[in-house]
Design a protein around this motif. Structure first.
Motif, PDB file in Angstrom:
ATOM      1  N   SER A  40       0.849  -1.189   0.000  1.00 38.52           N
ATOM      2  CA  SER A  40       0.000   0.000   0.000  1.00 38.52           C
ATOM      3  C   SER A  40       0.885   1.239   0.000  1.00 38.52           C
ATOM      4  CB  SER A  40      -0.901   0.002   1.236  1.00 38.52           C
ATOM      5  OG  SER A  40      -0.124   0.144   2.423  1.00 38.52           O
ATOM      6  N   ASP A  41       0.280   2.391  -0.210  1.00 39.72           N
ATOM      7  CA  ASP A  41       1.053   3.636  -0.238  1.00 39.72           C
ATOM      8  C   ASP A  41       1.776   3.880   1.081  1.00 39.72           C
ATOM      9  OD1 ASP A  41       0.208   4.054  -2.808  1.00 39.72           O
ATOM     10  OD2 ASP A  41      -1.381   5.480  -2.279  1.00 39.72           O
ATOM     11  N   SER A  42       1.074   3.629   2.186  1.00 34.52           N
ATOM     12  CA  SER A  42       1.699   3.858   3.498  1.00 34.52           C
ATOM     13  C   SER A  42       2.827   2.864   3.751  1.00 34.52           C
ATOM     14  CB  SER A  42       0.642   3.744   4.605  1.00 34.52           C
ATOM     15  OG  SER A  42       0.048   2.448   4.615  1.00 34.52           O
ATOM     16  N   GLU A  43       2.649   1.606   3.308  1.00 36.67           N
ATOM     17  CA  GLU A  43       3.704   0.607   3.473  1.00 36.67           C
ATOM     18  C   GLU A  43       4.925   0.957   2.626  1.00 36.67           C
ATOM     19  OE1 GLU A  43       1.007  -3.376   4.429  1.00 36.67           O
ATOM     20  OE2 GLU A  43       1.498  -2.851   2.366  1.00 36.67           O
ATOM     21  N   GLU A  44       4.686   1.439   1.409  1.00 41.17           N
ATOM     22  CA  GLU A  44       5.793   1.859   0.545  1.00 41.17           C
ATOM     23  C   GLU A  44       6.592   2.986   1.190  1.00 41.17           C
ATOM     24  OE1 GLU A  44       4.971   2.834  -3.454  1.00 41.17           O
ATOM     25  OE2 GLU A  44       3.982   0.936  -3.930  1.00 41.17           O
ATOM     26  N   SER A  45       5.879   3.965   1.712  1.00 43.35           N
ATOM     27  CA  SER A  45       6.541   5.115   2.318  1.00 43.35           C
ATOM     28  C   SER A  45       7.388   4.701   3.511  1.00 43.35           C
ATOM     29  CB  SER A  45       5.488   6.147   2.746  1.00 43.35           C
ATOM     30  OG  SER A  45       6.093   7.246   3.378  1.00 43.35           O
ATOM     31  N   ALA A  46       6.831   3.836   4.367  1.00 46.61           N
ATOM     32  CA  ALA A  46       7.555   3.401   5.563  1.00 46.61           C
ATOM     33  C   ALA A  46       8.781   2.568   5.190  1.00 46.61           C
ATOM     34  CB  ALA A  46       6.624   2.604   6.473  1.00 46.61           C
ATOM     35  N   LEU A  47       8.613   1.661   4.228  1.00 41.95           N
ATOM     36  CA  LEU A  47       9.727   0.791   3.836  1.00 41.95           C
ATOM     37  C   LEU A  47      10.824   1.589   3.149  1.00 41.95           C
ATOM     38  CD1 LEU A  47      11.018  -1.980   3.529  1.00 41.95           C
ATOM     39  CD2 LEU A  47       9.666  -2.306   1.446  1.00 41.95           C
ATOM     40  N   LEU A  48      10.438   2.512   2.274  1.00 40.60           N
ATOM     41  CA  LEU A  48      11.442   3.319   1.573  1.00 40.60           C
ATOM     42  C   LEU A  48      12.259   4.151   2.559  1.00 40.60           C
ATOM     43  CD1 LEU A  48      12.720   4.243  -1.038  1.00 40.60           C
ATOM     44  CD2 LEU A  48      10.897   5.944  -1.277  1.00 40.60           C
ATOM     45  N   SER A  49      11.590   4.706   3.541  1.00 42.70           N
ATOM     46  CA  SER A  49      12.307   5.476   4.566  1.00 42.70           C
ATOM     47  C   SER A  49      13.302   4.597   5.313  1.00 42.70           C
ATOM     48  CB  SER A  49      11.315   6.100   5.549  1.00 42.70           C
ATOM     49  OG  SER A  49      10.484   7.036   4.914  1.00 42.70           O
ATOM     50  N   GLN A  50      12.880   3.375   5.626  1.00 42.39           N
ATOM     51  CA  GLN A  50      13.760   2.447   6.325  1.00 42.39           C
ATOM     52  C   GLN A  50      14.963   2.067   5.463  1.00 42.39           C
ATOM     53  OE1 GLN A  50      12.160  -1.493   7.037  1.00 42.39           O
ATOM     54  NE2 GLN A  50      13.332  -1.730   8.930  1.00 42.39           N
ATOM     55  N   LEU A  51      14.730   1.748   4.199  1.00 43.94           N
ATOM     56  CA  LEU A  51      15.819   1.386   3.291  1.00 43.94           C
ATOM     57  C   LEU A  51      16.793   2.545   3.107  1.00 43.94           C
ATOM     58  CD1 LEU A  51      13.783  -0.502   0.528  1.00 43.94           C
ATOM     59  CD2 LEU A  51      15.232  -1.529   2.283  1.00 43.94           C
ATOM     60  N   ASP A  52      16.257   3.752   2.964  1.00 44.97           N
ATOM     61  CA  ASP A  52      17.119   4.922   2.785  1.00 44.97           C
ATOM     62  C   ASP A  52      17.972   5.181   4.019  1.00 44.97           C
ATOM     63  OD1 ASP A  52      16.242   5.420   0.210  1.00 44.97           O
ATOM     64  OD2 ASP A  52      14.671   6.822   0.826  1.00 44.97           O
ATOM     65  N   GLU A  53      17.352   5.104   5.195  1.00 45.78           N
ATOM     66  CA  GLU A  53      18.080   5.395   6.436  1.00 45.78           C
ATOM     67  C   GLU A  53      19.213   4.404   6.642  1.00 45.78           C
ATOM     68  OE1 GLU A  53      19.588   5.236  10.238  1.00 45.78           O
ATOM     69  OE2 GLU A  53      18.206   3.636   9.622  1.00 45.78           O
ATOM     70  N   ILE A  54      18.924   3.109   6.488  1.00 46.07           N
ATOM     71  CA  ILE A  54      19.956   2.093   6.693  1.00 46.07           C
ATOM     72  C   ILE A  54      21.048   2.213   5.637  1.00 46.07           C
ATOM     73  CG2 ILE A  54      20.426  -0.393   6.748  1.00 46.07           C
ATOM     74  CD1 ILE A  54      17.580  -0.785   7.808  1.00 46.07           C
ATOM     75  N   SER A  55      20.640   2.431   4.378  1.00 43.40           N
ATOM     76  CA  SER A  55      21.611   2.520   3.285  1.00 43.40           C
ATOM     77  C   SER A  55      22.595   3.662   3.492  1.00 43.40           C
ATOM     78  CB  SER A  55      20.884   2.694   1.942  1.00 43.40           C
ATOM     79  OG  SER A  55      20.061   1.592   1.654  1.00 43.40           O
ATOM     80  N   GLU A  56      22.080   4.833   3.842  1.00 45.08           N
ATOM     81  CA  GLU A  56      22.941   5.994   4.028  1.00 45.08           C
ATOM     82  C   GLU A  56      23.834   5.832   5.256  1.00 45.08           C
ATOM     83  OE1 GLU A  56      23.233   8.411   1.880  1.00 45.08           O
ATOM     84  OE2 GLU A  56      21.616   7.679   0.594  1.00 45.08           O
ATOM     85  N   ARG A  57      23.303   5.232   6.306  1.00 43.55           N
ATOM     86  CA  ARG A  57      24.091   5.053   7.531  1.00 43.55           C
ATOM     87  C   ARG A  57      25.174   3.993   7.343  1.00 43.55           C
ATOM     88  NH1 ARG A  57      22.565   1.502  11.275  1.00 43.55           N
ATOM     89  NH2 ARG A  57      20.365   1.716  10.726  1.00 43.55           N
TER      90      ARG A  57
END
Length: 267
Positions: A40-57
């Motif tokens: 869903s849109d909300s699941e996409e947003s939450a997962l993308l934020s998680q992937l971005d945060e871990i990737s950058e860190r």
């Protein structure tokens, strides 16, 4: 005044557009590409934020891709090529981990590159897959992808601070079931002591005897048959050496010439 007003509106629109743009990886695509529309849109947003945060860190790209079909390619080839052709990866080694889901034949595949190969060994990948395959099979895709991201974060931290999770060095599992079993046995033992103690206190005419034959009335038992019964034996057991004890990651070269590791299966 009118021109000034339109110019202000234009600046506001530009601000909204640029602040709404998600964080992209080194290439042209975000770290979540849900072509199969599993989230869903909300699941996409939450997962993308998680992937971005871990990737950058961690400075290692974590990517999740879902497709309806592999278009005739194998899961390994599709995952490797998708990663390479879209420019994912940090540094000269193109460090990253891509998780591919294809709904056509219900395939999953994890492709590792650069430091991703070091952090996620073959044994580690098998361990990791056990954590998310249940959710994948049941259609809980958001949960499965979240577990994947969390496991990758843990594996990357382990590899950087100590040594990678591998054969003989996999994460230790908690033992809540064993703990609950021990508690249940202790409680059962205490209850049994109380019950037997009460029963023993009610015995007024029976007392323990120093020898077993005191419990037998003279002349009441005759032995008519005697057999030898084999009760115990000793067996020496030796563990059979297991194959693939070396650990590490098996790798291959993709069509673009990049070295990849990884593995996959069905869900």
């Amino acid at each position: 005044m009118i021109k000034k007003r339109y110019f202000s509106i234009f600046l506001v629109m530009l601000f909204c557009i640029f602040t709404a743009v998600p964080v992209f990886a080194a290439g042209n695509l975000p770290r979540l590409v849900d072509e199969a529309d599993l989230l869903s849109d909300s699941e996409e947003s939450a997962l993308l934020s998680q992937l971005d945060e871990i990737s950058e860190r961690q400075q290692v790209d974590l990517v999740v891709v879902t497709v309806d079909s592999l278009e005739g390619a194998s899961p390994m080839v599709y995952a490797d090529d998708f990663y390479d052709e879209n420019g994912y990866g940090f540094g000269s080694g193109k460090d990253g981990i891509l998780f591919l889901i294809s709904m056509e034949e219900r395939d999953w595949y994890i492709s590792t590159t650069g430091y991703g190969i070091t952090a996620v060994t073959d044994a580690g990948l098998e361990y990791m897959s056990e954590k998310f395959l249940g959710d994948l099979s049941e259609g809980n895709y958001a949960a499965a992808f979240t577990v994947f991201a969390e496991q990758c974060d843990s594996f990357l931290t382990q590899a950087k601070t100590d040594r990678p999770y591998d054969v003989g060095n996999l994460p230790k599992e908690p033992f809540p079931a064993v703990r609950n079993l021990v508690i249940a046995l202790v409680i059962g033992f205490i209850v049994a002591l109380i019950v037997t103690g009460v029963m023993k206190s009610r015995l007024k005419s029976v007392h323990s005897q120093p020898a077993a034959d005191r419990y037998v009335k003279n002349g009441s038992m005759q032995v008519t048959k005697r057999n030898d019964l084999f009760l115990y034996r000793h067996v020496d057991r030796r563990e059979k050496p297991k194959e693939n004890q070396a650990g590490g990651s098996r790798t291959h070269i993709s069509s673009s010439g990049m070295r990849h590791g990884g593995g996959g299966g069905k869900f």
